[in-house]
Design an enzyme around this catalytic site. Structure first.
Site, PDB file in Angstrom:
ATOM      1  N   SER A  35       0.828  -1.213   0.000  1.00  0.00           N
ATOM      2  CA  SER A  35       0.000   0.000   0.000  1.00  0.00           C
ATOM      3  C   SER A  35       0.855   1.253   0.000  1.00  0.00           C
ATOM      4  CB  SER A  35      -0.861   0.067   1.267  1.00  0.00           C
ATOM      5  OG  SER A  35      -1.678  -1.042   1.384  1.00  0.00           O
ATOM      6  N   HIS A  68      -3.469   1.392  -4.141  1.00  0.00           N
ATOM      7  CA  HIS A  68      -3.081   0.174  -4.847  1.00  0.00           C
ATOM      8  C   HIS A  68      -3.450   0.282  -6.330  1.00  0.00           C
ATOM      9  CE1 HIS A  68      -3.983  -1.191  -0.690  1.00  0.00           C
ATOM     10  NE2 HIS A  68      -2.966  -1.988  -0.855  1.00  0.00           N
ATOM     11  N   HIS A  90      -5.471  -8.765  -2.238  1.00  0.00           N
ATOM     12  CA  HIS A  90      -5.638  -9.028  -0.809  1.00  0.00           C
ATOM     13  C   HIS A  90      -6.773 -10.019  -0.570  1.00  0.00           C
ATOM     14  CE1 HIS A  90      -3.692  -5.001  -0.796  1.00  0.00           C
ATOM     15  NE2 HIS A  90      -3.089  -5.466   0.280  1.00  0.00           N
ATOM     16  N   TYR A  92      -8.757  -9.927   1.903  1.00  0.00           N
ATOM     17  CA  TYR A  92      -9.960  -9.216   2.379  1.00  0.00           C
ATOM     18  C   TYR A  92     -10.799  -8.645   1.241  1.00  0.00           C
ATOM     19  CZ  TYR A  92      -7.059  -4.985   1.907  1.00  0.00           C
ATOM     20  OH  TYR A  92      -6.242  -3.999   1.419  1.00  0.00           O
ATOM     21  N   GLU A  93     -10.226  -8.569   0.036  1.00  0.00           N
ATOM     22  CA  GLU A  93     -11.001  -8.102  -1.119  1.00  0.00           C
ATOM     23  C   GLU A  93     -11.907  -9.203  -1.648  1.00  0.00           C
ATOM     24  OE1 GLU A  93      -8.506  -5.195  -3.766  1.00  0.00           O
ATOM     25  OE2 GLU A  93      -7.134  -6.655  -2.892  1.00  0.00           O
ATOM     26  N   ALA A 120       2.641  -2.153   4.240  1.00  0.00           N
ATOM     27  CA  ALA A 120       2.404  -1.196   5.323  1.00  0.00           C
ATOM     28  C   ALA A 120       1.872  -2.019   6.495  1.00  0.00           C
ATOM     29  CB  ALA A 120       1.364  -0.169   4.881  1.00  0.00           C
ATOM     30  N   MET A 223      -2.171  -7.112   6.746  1.00  0.00           N
ATOM     31  CA  MET A 223      -3.212  -7.922   6.089  1.00  0.00           C
ATOM     32  C   MET A 223      -2.731  -8.527   4.771  1.00  0.00           C
ATOM     33  SD  MET A 223      -6.324  -5.239   6.639  1.00  0.00           S
ATOM     34  CE  MET A 223      -6.484  -4.283   8.176  1.00  0.00           C
ATOM     35  N   SER A 224      -1.421  -8.768   4.654  1.00  0.00           N
ATOM     36  CA  SER A 224      -0.903  -9.264   3.372  1.00  0.00           C
ATOM     37  C   SER A 224       0.364 -10.081   3.570  1.00  0.00           C
ATOM     38  CB  SER A 224      -0.610  -8.062   2.456  1.00  0.00           C
ATOM     39  OG  SER A 224       0.496  -7.327   2.937  1.00  0.00           O
ATOM     40  N   ASN A 247       1.782   3.062  11.457  1.00  0.00           N
ATOM     41  CA  ASN A 247       1.024   3.527  12.628  1.00  0.00           C
ATOM     42  C   ASN A 247       1.382   2.627  13.799  1.00  0.00           C
ATOM     43  OD1 ASN A 247      -0.658   1.608  10.821  1.00  0.00           O
ATOM     44  ND2 ASN A 247      -1.589   1.362  12.842  1.00  0.00           N
ATOM     45  N   HIS A 261      -6.880   4.267   7.518  1.00  0.00           N
ATOM     46  CA  HIS A 261      -6.155   4.153   6.253  1.00  0.00           C
ATOM     47  C   HIS A 261      -5.457   5.456   5.865  1.00  0.00           C
ATOM     48  CE1 HIS A 261      -5.049   2.052   2.636  1.00  0.00           C
ATOM     49  NE2 HIS A 261      -5.713   2.852   1.832  1.00  0.00           N
TER      50      HIS A 261
END
Ligand code: HPA
Length: 286
Positions: A35, A68, A90, A92-93, A120, A223-224, A247, A261
């Site tokens: 990302s 992305h 991803h 989650y997509e 990230a 998440m990746s 973060n 995000h």
């Protein structure tokens, strides 16, 4: 189910052959950009670009996340042939683990030997600062614990063995090169080394989840990356992973901070040049 969503060797081969017929580049290194970190692909010389939707067999990118892009870029970085994924798939997509990792097997069939993955991530380790770069030394595959491992299903031995080792997933030699290159490029003061934990997302973590992950020994959460690394190691590719700490996760019930995000993208913008410099100067040493 995993048995029906699997792709055949011939499908990966068709994609690889399609690409090989359309570029003269024969990259030994593939880079999967996280990302906000896709700017690296823009640095390539003599680019040949393929939007994902044009590549036969590639997952379609109906749902793209801001930050992305969706294209495969071949070119030269510091004089070396590379192929860059500008934007990844991803879980989650809604992509299956087989789709998320589809490009990695295509890279293998293109003749790639080394995969560099960037992402990230949220910082779990209390000593990490926003903007730190974490060299990944190991991972925790949470979706794997829950039955979502990209290697579930039939094993095609043309890619690799049924029960691949993961204790050496993040190449020792490449990690030493990153540390050396970080010093040379002025990134040494914010380079960390630690454990990346993957969760499926798309929700950010609760406070209790963050405390749990810290107790489990994770330094960053995202998440990746892990599915791609598992499939890369299965087919014998060397792996280097870099997490940008965008973060700090919230672990305090009195905190008013919230993971979001926008903060993730702000930090990637601030550090994207450093990540690019680090990766591009590493390439000639691989
Ligand atoms: N959690 C999960 N994924 C992330 C985070 C986070 O805090 N930051 C960037 N990706």
């Amino acid at each position: 189910s995993s048995s029906t969503s699997q792709c055949s060797y011939e499908e990966y081969k068709e994609t690889a052959d399609w690409l090989l017929a359309r570029t003269e580049q024969r990259p030994k290194v593939a880079i999967i950009c996280g990302s906000g970190l896709g700017g690296l692909a823009d640095l390539l010389d003599d680019k040949t670009t393929f939007p994902y939707e044009d590549i036969p067999g590639f997952p379609t990118t109906a749902s793209t996340v801001p930050g992305h892009a969706g294209q495969l870029v071949f070119g030269r970085l510091q004089g070396r042939d590379c192929v860059c994924m500008q934007g990844r798939f991803h879980f989650y997509e809604g992509y299956s683990m087989h789709k998320v990792t589809y490009p990695v097997r295509v890279f293998y069939l293109l003749g790639v030997k080394t995969v560099i993955v960037t992402n990230a991530a949220g910082g779990l380790n209390g000593s990490y600062e926003v903007g730190d770069i974490m060299l990944i030394k190991d991972h925790i595959n949470m979706p794997g614990f829950a039955g979502q491992n990209p290697l579930c299903g039939h094993n095609d031995v043309r890619f690799g063995e049924r029960f691949p080792c993961m204790s050496d997933a993040y190449d020792h030699e490449l990690r030493a090169l990153v540390k050396q290159t970080a010093e040379e490029q002025g990134c040494g003061s914010f380079l960390q080394e630690g454990v990346y934990c993957m969760l499926a997302g798309p929700t950010y973590e609760t406070i209790a989840e963050c405390k749990l992950l810290q107790k489990l020994g994770a330094d960053c959460v995202g998440m990746s990356t892990v599915p791609e690394v598992v499939v890369a190691r299965h087919c014998g590719l060397r792996v280097l992973g870099l997490s940008l700490v965008t973060n700090k996760v919230v672990t305090d019930y009195d905190s008013v901070e919230k993971a979001n995000h926008e903060e993730v993208l702000r930090t990637t913008q601030r550090r994207t040049q450093d990540v690019q410099r680090l990766v591009s100067h590493l390439i000639p040493k691989i």
